[in-house]
Design a protein around this motif. Structure first.
Motif, mmCIF file in Angstrom:
data_model
loop_
_atom_site.group_PDB
_atom_site.id
_atom_site.type_symbol
_atom_site.label_atom_id
_atom_site.label_comp_id
_atom_site.label_asym_id
_atom_site.label_seq_id
_atom_site.Cartn_x
_atom_site.Cartn_y
_atom_site.Cartn_z
ATOM 1 N N VAL B 108 8.775 -38.919 -24.888
ATOM 2 C CA VAL B 108 9.566 -39.164 -25.778
ATOM 3 C C VAL B 108 9.405 -37.808 -26.733
ATOM 4 O O VAL B 108 8.745 -36.818 -26.703
ATOM 5 N N LYS B 109 10.226 -37.811 -27.845
ATOM 6 C CA LYS B 109 10.473 -36.715 -28.681
ATOM 7 C C LYS B 109 10.218 -37.013 -29.971
ATOM 8 O O LYS B 109 10.645 -38.201 -30.491
ATOM 9 N N LEU B 110 9.399 -36.348 -30.925
ATOM 10 C CA LEU B 110 9.509 -36.895 -32.279
ATOM 11 C C LEU B 110 10.861 -36.819 -33.188
ATOM 12 O O LEU B 110 11.287 -35.764 -32.935
ATOM 13 N N ASN B 111 11.014 -37.622 -33.988
ATOM 14 C CA ASN B 111 12.202 -37.410 -34.732
ATOM 15 C C ASN B 111 11.789 -36.843 -36.089
ATOM 16 O O ASN B 111 10.870 -37.045 -36.619
ATOM 17 N N GLU B 112 12.964 -36.352 -36.892
ATOM 18 C CA GLU B 112 12.739 -35.855 -38.078
ATOM 19 C C GLU B 112 11.543 -34.729 -38.266
ATOM 20 O O GLU B 112 10.687 -35.069 -39.016
ATOM 21 N N VAL B 113 11.620 -33.905 -37.424
ATOM 22 C CA VAL B 113 10.370 -32.883 -37.361
ATOM 23 C C VAL B 113 11.018 -31.628 -38.129
ATOM 24 O O VAL B 113 12.192 -31.289 -37.838
ATOM 25 N N TYR B 114 10.385 -30.938 -39.245
ATOM 26 C CA TYR B 114 11.060 -29.811 -39.671
ATOM 27 C C TYR B 114 9.603 -28.817 -39.694
ATOM 28 O O TYR B 114 8.692 -29.014 -40.121
ATOM 29 N N THR B 115 10.074 -27.677 -39.214
ATOM 30 C CA THR B 115 9.237 -26.423 -39.087
ATOM 31 C C THR B 115 9.737 -25.223 -39.669
ATOM 32 O O THR B 115 10.887 -24.987 -39.579
ATOM 33 N N TYR B 116 8.719 -24.463 -40.591
ATOM 34 C CA TYR B 116 9.086 -23.329 -40.671
ATOM 35 C C TYR B 116 7.673 -22.658 -40.846
ATOM 36 O O TYR B 116 7.105 -22.763 -40.579
ATOM 37 N N LEU B 117 8.486 -21.098 -40.785
ATOM 38 C CA LEU B 117 7.455 -19.981 -40.618
ATOM 39 C C LEU B 117 7.354 -19.286 -42.004
ATOM 40 O O LEU B 117 8.157 -18.961 -42.599
ATOM 41 N N ALA B 118 6.172 -18.961 -42.147
ATOM 42 C CA ALA B 118 5.958 -18.363 -43.322
ATOM 43 C C ALA B 118 5.057 -17.003 -43.279
ATOM 44 O O ALA B 118 3.699 -17.210 -42.668
ATOM 45 N N LEU B 119 5.413 -15.664 -43.786
ATOM 46 C CA LEU B 119 4.631 -14.792 -43.423
ATOM 47 C C LEU B 119 3.047 -14.912 -44.273
ATOM 48 O O LEU B 119 3.131 -15.187 -45.493
ATOM 49 N N VAL B 120 2.175 -14.773 -43.387
ATOM 50 C CA VAL B 120 0.753 -14.647 -44.179
ATOM 51 C C VAL B 120 -0.004 -13.406 -43.802
ATOM 52 O O VAL B 120 -1.056 -13.092 -44.350
#
Lengths: 208, 208
Positions: B108-120
């Motif tokens: 299965v794959k997850l639905n409606e996944v949002y990923t972002y990167l933020a510099l830390v």
């Protein structure tokens, strides 16, 4: 008067024993010869830029030739200095300009200096030389390479030298010819590929 | 006049004697170091993400975070600049026991996944938009870091916060193995518990 002189001369000839030996003064003038130093500047094995710092380049051992034929017995001292290593290239931030990058002369080190006399020269004296420090880290100011105390080092000596170059992974911008560059003078950059050159100068002076 | 000539002769003689004694000698040569360009690469290491517990959030939305470290190595020695892109595959789980059949497994794959990167952390000069920028990841590569020509040479490290939001409690069936399943490919089901994995891919390109 003339008669008297003849009589004295005749008398003198009669008293002089027959000569069978003669002392003759023979002289030879020895004038000063050269005070000279010569060497072959090193060409280092190519290095490839990597994450390792410093990157070490080596050169074949070279002899420095030191000649003191001055006949003065003043002794001598030899110094060595080098310019910073430099490379000229097109400015990557402004194609109409050029920059010069540099890494320091102190990246170059001389070591393993041992003097050997030529066949017709006096041997090296363990105390009075010619003698050298164990290593010399070069700079733009002259550093002592070798010296001989007064009364020693009169002749020709080969100084075996090992050159090693520790190339840093950064360079400094020391020249630029345009105002369109994103660089500023003396900015630090990564190490650029290319052939870097440094003028090595050796100087031999009478006295110590 | 005679006295003057004698004195003049003496002075000349002394001068000639002094000039005949060499006092120093210099030699120079050009030391040559060839620096060759190396490679260019990017590496990424994922420092793990926090767990999600189903049912904790009544609206069915879950978030998790983790740290990602990017390292770039530009040893070309050209200062040609570069760009780094990143893509993230779907979060999926394989070999899940099929609850509708004892003889099959599903992926299965997850639905409606949002990923972002933020510099830390790290060296922010290479990140467009500076430290406040966020880069949403998808299966399509997106540029996340740029070094302008003249910069980004050598080693650079950048750390980013990977913030992942799962906006629904559903997953889609992507694979069925075995027999007797009541599911069909593409069916949307509730999220099976387990470990979901996604691949974060990075690429570095010369120039920008």
């Amino acid at each position: 008067m003339f008669k008297k002189i003849l009589m004295v001369l005749a008398s003198s000839l009669m008293l002089t024993p027959v000569a069978n030996a003669q002392d003759v003064n023979s002289s030879v003038a020895i004038s000063s010869g050269n005070l000279e130093i010569s060497f072959v500047a090193p060409t280092f094995s190519p290095i490839t830029i990597s994450d390792t710092s410093p990157m070490i380049a080596t050169a074949l051992n070279q002899n420095v030739s030191i000649t003191d034929y001055t006949g003065s017995g003043d002794g001598w001292s030899a110094t060595v200095s080098a310019d910073n290593f430099t490379l000229g290239l097109t400015d990557p931030t402004y194609s109409n300009g050029s920059i010069t990058v540099s890494f320091p002369a102190s990246s170059l080190k001389l070591s393993g200096m041992t003097a050997s006399p030529s066949s017709d020269s006096p041997p090296v004296h363990p105390t009075y030389g010619p003698a050298s420090p164990s290593e010399v880290v070069l700079s733009t100011s002259p550093q002592l390479l070798s010296s001989s105390q007064p009364g020693f080092g009169m002749g020709k000596y080969a100084l075996n030298v090992t050159y090693s170059l520790n190339v840093p992974n950064e360079a400094t911008i020391v020249g630029m010819d345009s105002s369109g560059s994103l660089y500023e003078l003396f900015d630090k950059t990564g190490l650029f590929a290319g052939t870097y050159r440094s003028t090595v100068t050796m100087n031999l002076m009478a006295g110590v | 006049m005679k006295k003057f000539c004698t004195l003049f002769t003496l002075v000349c003689a002394v001068s000639l004697t002094l000039s005949a004694l060499p006092k120093s000698y210099a030699a120079n040569g050009s030391a040559v170091a060839t620096v060759q360009g190396g490679g260019i690469s990017v590496a990424v290491s994922h420092l793990g993400m926090s767990n999600i517990k189903l049912g904790v959030n009544p609206d069915g939305r879950y978030t998790t975070t983790g740290l990602v470290e990017f390292t770039t190595h530009d040893n070309r020695g050209t200062a040609g600049g570069w760009s780094v892109s990143a893509a993230l595959s779907d979060f999926s789980q394989r070999g899940v026991g099929d609850p509708t059949s004892g003889n099959s497994n599903i992926s299965v794959k997850l639905n409606e996944v949002y990923t972002y990167l933020a510099l830390v952390g790290g060296d922010g000069q290479y990140w467009p938009g500076g430290g406040d920028a966020q880069y949403y990841l998808s299966t399509t590569p997106e540029t996340i870091s740029v070094a302008e020509a003249g910069f980004g040479m050598g080693f650079a490290s950048m750390t980013a916060l990977q913030h992942t939001m799962i906006l629904t409690s559903t997953a889609t069936i992507t694979e069925i193995s075995g027999s007797g399943s009541k599911y069909a490919l593409g069916d949307v089901i509730g999220i099976p518990a387990g470990i979901y994995e996604a691949t974060l891919s990075t690429n570095i390109n010369s120039g920008i």
